[in-house]
Design a protein around this motif. Structure first.
Motif, PDB file in Angstrom:
ATOM      1  N   ARG A   1       1.067 -11.315  -5.795  1.00  0.00           N
ATOM      2  CA  ARG A   1       1.619 -10.019  -5.363  1.00  0.00           C
ATOM      3  C   ARG A   1       2.798  -9.619  -6.263  1.00  0.00           C
ATOM      4  O   ARG A   1       2.848  -8.510  -6.767  1.00  0.00           O
ATOM      5  CB  ARG A   1       2.060 -10.108  -3.912  1.00  0.00           C
ATOM      6  CG  ARG A   1       2.697  -8.805  -3.369  1.00  0.00           C
ATOM      7  CD  ARG A   1       2.717  -8.896  -1.879  1.00  0.00           C
ATOM      8  NE  ARG A   1       3.619  -8.023  -1.191  1.00  0.00           N
ATOM      9  CZ  ARG A   1       3.262  -7.222  -0.177  1.00  0.00           C
ATOM     10  NH1 ARG A   1       2.030  -7.140   0.196  1.00  0.00           N
ATOM     11  NH2 ARG A   1       4.153  -6.505   0.466  1.00  0.00           N
TER      12      ARG A   1
ATOM     13  N   LEU B   1      -7.308  -3.254   2.474  1.00  0.00           N
ATOM     14  CA  LEU B   1      -8.615  -3.751   2.924  1.00  0.00           C
ATOM     15  C   LEU B   1      -8.405  -4.584   4.185  1.00  0.00           C
ATOM     16  O   LEU B   1      -7.615  -5.530   4.185  1.00  0.00           O
ATOM     17  CB  LEU B   1      -9.239  -4.608   1.808  1.00  0.00           C
ATOM     18  CG  LEU B   1     -10.722  -4.895   1.943  1.00  0.00           C
ATOM     19  CD1 LEU B   1     -11.524  -3.604   1.772  1.00  0.00           C
ATOM     20  CD2 LEU B   1     -11.173  -5.915   0.898  1.00  0.00           C
TER      21      LEU B   1
ATOM     22  N   THR C   1       0.833  -1.209   0.000  1.00  0.00           N
ATOM     23  CA  THR C   1       0.000   0.000   0.000  1.00  0.00           C
ATOM     24  C   THR C   1       0.869   1.261   0.000  1.00  0.00           C
ATOM     25  O   THR C   1       0.558   2.240  -0.681  1.00  0.00           O
ATOM     26  CB  THR C   1      -0.950  -0.005   1.222  1.00  0.00           C
ATOM     27  OG1 THR C   1      -1.652  -1.253   1.240  1.00  0.00           O
ATOM     28  CG2 THR C   1      -1.945   1.128   1.164  1.00  0.00           C
TER      29      THR C   1
HETATM   30  C1  LIG Z   1      -6.049  -7.431   9.716  1.00  0.00           C
HETATM   31  C2  LIG Z   1      -6.083  -7.694   8.243  1.00  0.00           C
HETATM   32  C3  LIG Z   1      -7.292  -7.926   7.620  1.00  0.00           C
HETATM   33  C4  LIG Z   1      -7.340  -8.152   6.249  1.00  0.00           C
HETATM   34  N1  LIG Z   1      -8.561  -8.366   5.653  1.00  0.00           N
HETATM   35  C5  LIG Z   1      -8.614  -8.549   4.321  1.00  0.00           C
HETATM   36  C6  LIG Z   1      -9.865  -8.714   3.693  1.00  0.00           C
HETATM   37  O1  LIG Z   1     -10.925  -8.690   4.303  1.00  0.00           O
HETATM   38  N2  LIG Z   1      -9.889  -8.913   2.349  1.00  0.00           N
HETATM   39  C7  LIG Z   1      -8.747  -8.934   1.608  1.00  0.00           C
HETATM   40  O2  LIG Z   1      -8.826  -9.100   0.399  1.00  0.00           O
HETATM   41  N3  LIG Z   1      -7.528  -8.750   2.184  1.00  0.00           N
HETATM   42  C8  LIG Z   1      -7.437  -8.566   3.517  1.00  0.00           C
HETATM   43  N4  LIG Z   1      -6.221  -8.389   4.120  1.00  0.00           N
HETATM   44  C9  LIG Z   1      -5.022  -8.318   3.272  1.00  0.00           C
HETATM   45  C10 LIG Z   1      -4.635  -6.858   3.113  1.00  0.00           C
HETATM   46  O3  LIG Z   1      -5.582  -6.123   2.455  1.00  0.00           O
HETATM   47  C11 LIG Z   1      -3.220  -6.703   2.545  1.00  0.00           C
HETATM   48  O4  LIG Z   1      -2.625  -5.979   3.541  1.00  0.00           O
HETATM   49  C12 LIG Z   1      -3.182  -6.024   1.186  1.00  0.00           C
HETATM   50  O5  LIG Z   1      -3.095  -7.020   0.222  1.00  0.00           O
HETATM   51  C13 LIG Z   1      -2.096  -5.023   0.976  1.00  0.00           C
HETATM   52  O6  LIG Z   1      -0.838  -5.491   1.305  1.00  0.00           O
HETATM   53  P1  LIG Z   1       0.110  -4.592   2.239  1.00  0.00           P
HETATM   54  O7  LIG Z   1      -0.353  -4.789   3.652  1.00  0.00           O
HETATM   55  O8  LIG Z   1       1.514  -5.108   1.998  1.00  0.00           O
HETATM   56  O9  LIG Z   1      -0.041  -3.177   1.815  1.00  0.00           O
HETATM   57  C14 LIG Z   1      -6.139  -8.157   5.482  1.00  0.00           C
HETATM   58  C15 LIG Z   1      -4.920  -7.927   6.147  1.00  0.00           C
HETATM   59  C16 LIG Z   1      -4.881  -7.694   7.494  1.00  0.00           C
HETATM   60  C17 LIG Z   1      -3.550  -7.436   8.162  1.00  0.00           C
END
Ligand SMILES: Cc1cc2nc3c(=O)[nH]c(=O)nc-3n(C[C@H](O)[C@H](O)[C@H](O)COP(=O)(O)O)c2cc1C
Length: 194
Positions: free
Chosen positions: A176, A88, A16
């Motif tokens: 990714r 998200l 992100t």
């Molecule tokens: C607490 C938490 C909840 C998440 N919930 C979802 C979700 O509901 N749906 C989804 O597609 N990804 C979910 N994810 C994955 C994140 O959206 C993920 O962080 C995103 O792919 C971006 O990556 P980054 O954290 O490296 O920026 C979640 C991650 C975390 C840590």
């Protein structure tokens, strides 16, 4: 255009953060200017106080709005467009960003008669998500995000509203790396096209 970026991710070591940086590069390359609120970085308070709740629930326009909220509202009114960038978390924006809406969308500013909020030209939501677009479409989660972010939170406060989901970006997903370049280019182009 002058763009206000509301960014929420707890870690700089994240996709992100990379998407946010690419978006900003796009903005700059097209000559746009921006201001940013990095909600975790600035430790933005997201819990509503009782006084704030009473002001909002009872439409008490005479009650004062906290200084940190006024600062966010001033940033909005100095810009032409607003962009939200976040990962998200459980099918919604992180609590840090949801709390920003709870506190910054105040009565008399974002809703009620005689709203003080500027009518913005454009609103863009860039959401990084672990699951795939196919999954979001199949489950109805895509439509839920559109409804909540574009139709409820932005609504008629913003003329043109758009959602960009950078999908398959969770750390453990092979997608990714596969989609990294494409997604960062999409974020860059979104910045250019403002
Ligand atoms: C607490 C938490 C909840 C998440 N919930 C979802 C979700 O509901 N749906 C989804 O597609 N990804 C979910 N994810 C994955 C994140 O959206 C993920 O962080 C995103 O792919 C971006 O990556 P980054 O954290 O490296 O920026 C979640 C991650 C975390 C840590």
């Amino acid at each position: 255009m002058r763009v206000f970026i509301v960014y929420a991710h707890p870690s700089a070591d994240s996709f992100t953060r990379e998407a946010k940086d690419s978006f900003i590069k796009g903005l700059e390359s097209a000559g746009h200017s921006y201001v940013i609120s990095d909600l975790y970085g600035m430790n933005f308070i997201t819990d509503m106080s009782e006084a704030e709740y009473l002001r909002e629930a009872y439409y008490r326009r005479d009650e004062s709005v906290p200084a940190d909220v006024v600062m966010e509202q001033e940033k909005i009114n100095l810009c032409d467009a607003i962009v939200f960038i976040f990962p998200l978390f459980w099918s919604d924006a992180p609590a840090k960003m949801v709390g920003w809406f709870n506190r910054v969308w105040t009565y008399g500013f974002a809703y009620g008669e005689d709203r003080a909020m500027k009518h913005l030209e454009k609103g863009l939501v860039i959401c990084c998500a672990g699951n795939t677009m196919e999954y979001f479409q199949k489950t109805g989660i895509l439509s839920a995000i559109e409804k909540v972010m574009l139709e409820d939170r932005l609504y008629d406060r913003v003329k043109n509203r758009e959602l960009l989901i950078l999908d398959g970006t969770s750390r453990e997903s092979p997608l990714r790396q596969q989609n990294r370049k494409k997604h960062l280019e999409r974020a860059f182009s979104a910045g250019v096209s403002f």
